[in-house]
Design a protein around this motif. Sequence first.
Motif, PDB file in Angstrom:
ATOM      1  N   ASP A  11       0.824  -1.211   0.000  1.00  0.00           N
ATOM      2  CA  ASP A  11       0.000   0.000   0.000  1.00  0.00           C
ATOM      3  C   ASP A  11       0.856   1.259   0.000  1.00  0.00           C
ATOM      4  O   ASP A  11       0.487   2.262  -0.610  1.00  0.00           O
ATOM      5  CB  ASP A  11      -0.926   0.019   1.214  1.00  0.00           C
ATOM      6  N   HIS A  12       1.990   1.219   0.674  1.00  0.00           N
ATOM      7  CA  HIS A  12       2.894   2.371   0.671  1.00  0.00           C
ATOM      8  C   HIS A  12       3.471   2.610  -0.715  1.00  0.00           C
ATOM      9  O   HIS A  12       3.667   3.758  -1.115  1.00  0.00           O
ATOM     10  CB  HIS A  12       4.019   2.179   1.683  1.00  0.00           C
ATOM     11  N   TYR A  14       1.985   1.917  -3.560  1.00  0.00           N
ATOM     12  CA  TYR A  14       0.904   2.509  -4.346  1.00  0.00           C
ATOM     13  C   TYR A  14       0.652   3.962  -3.955  1.00  0.00           C
ATOM     14  O   TYR A  14       0.341   4.792  -4.814  1.00  0.00           O
ATOM     15  CB  TYR A  14      -0.377   1.692  -4.208  1.00  0.00           C
ATOM     16  N   SER A  15       0.773   4.273  -2.684  1.00  0.00           N
ATOM     17  CA  SER A  15       0.570   5.661  -2.274  1.00  0.00           C
ATOM     18  C   SER A  15       1.705   6.550  -2.782  1.00  0.00           C
ATOM     19  O   SER A  15       1.469   7.709  -3.123  1.00  0.00           O
ATOM     20  CB  SER A  15       0.422   5.772  -0.762  1.00  0.00           C
ATOM     21  N   SER A  18       0.786   7.391  -6.294  1.00  0.00           N
ATOM     22  CA  SER A  18      -0.307   8.359  -6.383  1.00  0.00           C
ATOM     23  C   SER A  18       0.108   9.757  -5.958  1.00  0.00           C
ATOM     24  O   SER A  18      -0.304  10.743  -6.558  1.00  0.00           O
ATOM     25  CB  SER A  18      -1.478   7.914  -5.509  1.00  0.00           C
ATOM     26  N   ILE A  19       0.916   9.851  -4.922  1.00  0.00           N
ATOM     27  CA  ILE A  19       1.265  11.156  -4.367  1.00  0.00           C
ATOM     28  C   ILE A  19       2.459  11.792  -5.077  1.00  0.00           C
ATOM     29  O   ILE A  19       2.515  13.014  -5.226  1.00  0.00           O
ATOM     30  CB  ILE A  19       1.537  11.034  -2.854  1.00  0.00           C
TER      31      ILE A  19
END
Length: 98
Positions: A11-12, A14-15, A18-19
């Motif tokens: 998840d990190h 993917y974040s 995105s960020i």
Amino acid sequence: MIAGSLAKSLDHVYSMESIVLLPLGFLGGVFYSVRQLPPAWGVLSHLDPVFWLVQVERIGFLGQGDVGAGWALLVVWALAAALSAWSAAMFATGRLKP
């Protein structure tokens, strides 16, 4: 490699995409010519590493870009060398395991 080593979970990763990567892609001129931007945003775009990758692709496919082919290739090669050295240093310090 670097993003994977800094992340604690998938998840990190993917974040981070995105960020960090998504805004860089939009600012890098993927969908438009950077010449259309106001001067301040044009300068900011030239600091974006994705801009240089986009320019190499644009020059390769269309034969023209917002910057010269030599500069674009030089910056992309320098970025690749720097990121490769950073990744190799992470392997050497034991942060990453082969």
